[in-house]
Design a protein around this motif. Structure first.
Motif, PDB file in Angstrom:
ATOM      1  N   THR A  78      33.810  35.068   9.174  1.00  0.00           N
ATOM      2  CA  THR A  78      33.910  35.064  10.629  1.00  0.00           C
ATOM      3  C   THR A  78      32.618  35.603  11.227  1.00  0.00           C
ATOM      4  O   THR A  78      32.085  36.612  10.757  1.00  0.00           O
ATOM      5  N   ASP A  79      32.126  34.918  12.260  1.00  0.00           N
ATOM      6  CA  ASP A  79      30.890  35.339  12.906  1.00  0.00           C
ATOM      7  C   ASP A  79      31.070  36.704  13.559  1.00  0.00           C
ATOM      8  O   ASP A  79      32.096  36.992  14.179  1.00  0.00           O
ATOM      9  N   ILE A  80      30.077  37.554  13.409  1.00  0.00           N
ATOM     10  CA  ILE A  80      30.090  38.878  14.024  1.00  0.00           C
ATOM     11  C   ILE A  80      29.424  38.788  15.401  1.00  0.00           C
ATOM     12  O   ILE A  80      28.350  38.201  15.535  1.00  0.00           O
ATOM     13  N   ASP A  81      30.059  39.364  16.406  1.00  0.00           N
ATOM     14  CA  ASP A  81      29.484  39.382  17.750  1.00  0.00           C
ATOM     15  C   ASP A  81      28.529  40.579  17.850  1.00  0.00           C
ATOM     16  O   ASP A  81      28.939  41.703  18.152  1.00  0.00           O
ATOM     17  N   GLU A  82      27.265  40.311  17.544  1.00  0.00           N
ATOM     18  CA  GLU A  82      26.281  41.400  17.545  1.00  0.00           C
ATOM     19  C   GLU A  82      26.027  41.957  18.932  1.00  0.00           C
ATOM     20  O   GLU A  82      25.488  43.062  19.072  1.00  0.00           O
ATOM     21  N   CYS A 124      22.353  39.498  26.628  1.00  0.00           N
ATOM     22  CA  CYS A 124      22.515  39.239  25.198  1.00  0.00           C
ATOM     23  C   CYS A 124      23.341  37.974  25.020  1.00  0.00           C
ATOM     24  O   CYS A 124      24.404  37.817  25.632  1.00  0.00           O
ATOM     25  N   MET A 125      22.838  37.078  24.179  1.00  0.00           N
ATOM     26  CA  MET A 125      23.544  35.842  23.869  1.00  0.00           C
ATOM     27  C   MET A 125      23.901  35.854  22.388  1.00  0.00           C
ATOM     28  O   MET A 125      23.014  35.927  21.519  1.00  0.00           O
ATOM     29  N   GLY A 173      25.746  33.770  13.491  1.00  0.00           N
ATOM     30  CA  GLY A 173      25.045  34.558  12.488  1.00  0.00           C
ATOM     31  C   GLY A 173      24.025  35.517  13.066  1.00  0.00           C
ATOM     32  O   GLY A 173      23.317  36.178  12.309  1.00  0.00           O
ATOM     33  N   GLY A 174      23.935  35.629  14.377  1.00  0.00           N
ATOM     34  CA  GLY A 174      22.956  36.536  14.957  1.00  0.00           C
ATOM     35  C   GLY A 174      23.137  36.703  16.448  1.00  0.00           C
ATOM     36  O   GLY A 174      24.232  36.520  16.989  1.00  0.00           O
TER      37      GLY A 174
END
Length: 222
Positions: free
Chosen positions: A144-148, A158-159, A163-164
């Motif tokens: 699962t993608d991490i919301d950095e 921030c967008m 993966g980033g």
């Protein structure tokens, strides 16, 4: 009475003869332990069955070098340790037990999967790409993608990306070299004015040399 005395003497003689003959039969059997001890001395320690192929006691086997019963057996395996006595392991951490714990896997906290290709198989780490978190589900591992952006230190907006993340600055500002902070954009570097350009925070202003006035388009001089 004399008859009874004769019978008693006869019975006593029979018992004496029986005991002496019995001792005669038992005596050779007493020689067997002595001969067995000699056999043990000849083939080494831990020998219990001289008549069998190996003769080793349970938990021991013939040592390839000496041919004697000096090699212990550990039925449960010792892993990275060594077998020092029947079902007794000396483990790498110095502990002793009937077996040794398996060393930590080389695939990290998520363990290994088996990757096979054209008949060749190898263990590969079960990991997710950078910027993704791993979750175990009934259908296997799910990344699962991490919301950095929840922890990113962007000065502007921030967008979140797959993966980033990416920081963005408002109009008239641009990202600095650290890709997080913002700085003013010097619009005059693009020479938008015909004569003179004065940069300002977030904008710029055009002006003309003496004898000219600024056109209505705010860029040209007349």
């Amino acid at each position: 009475p004399p008859v009874m005395l004769v019978e008693l003497l006869f019975q006593a003689a029979c018992v004496s003869l029986f005991l002496s003959s019995g001792q005669g039969r038992v005596y050779p059997a007493r020689k067997k332990p002595a001969s067995f001890a000699v056999e043990r001395r000849r083939v080494g320690p831990h020998v219990c069955f001289p008549g069998s192929s190996s003769g080793c006691c349970p938990g021991w086997m013939l040592s390839p070098g000496s041919g004697k019963c000096t090699l212990p057996l550990c039925s449960f395996g010792c892993g990275g340790g060594s077998c020092i006595a029947p079902n007794l392991c000396m483990c790498p951490d110095g502990e002793q037990g009937i077996t040794c714990p398996e060393p930590p896997g080389t695939c990290g906290e998520y363990g290994c999967d088996l990757s096979c290709n054209h008949g060749g198989c190898q263990e590969v780490a079960r990991v997710c790409p950078v910027g993704f978190s791993m979750a175990e589900t009934a259908n296997g591992v799910r990344c699962t993608d991490i919301d950095e952006c929840r922890s990113a230190a962007c000065e502007g907006m921030c967008m979140n990306t797959e993966g980033g993340f990416a920081c963005e600055c408002g109009a008239g500002r641009e990202l600095s070299a650290d890709r997080r902070s913002c700085r003013d954009t010097d619009e005059c570097q693009a020479t938008p004015c015909q004569h003179r350009c004065e940069n300002s925070v977030g904008s710029y202003r055009c002006s003309c040399r003496p004898g000219y006035h600024l056109h209505g388009n705010r860029h040209s001089c007349v």
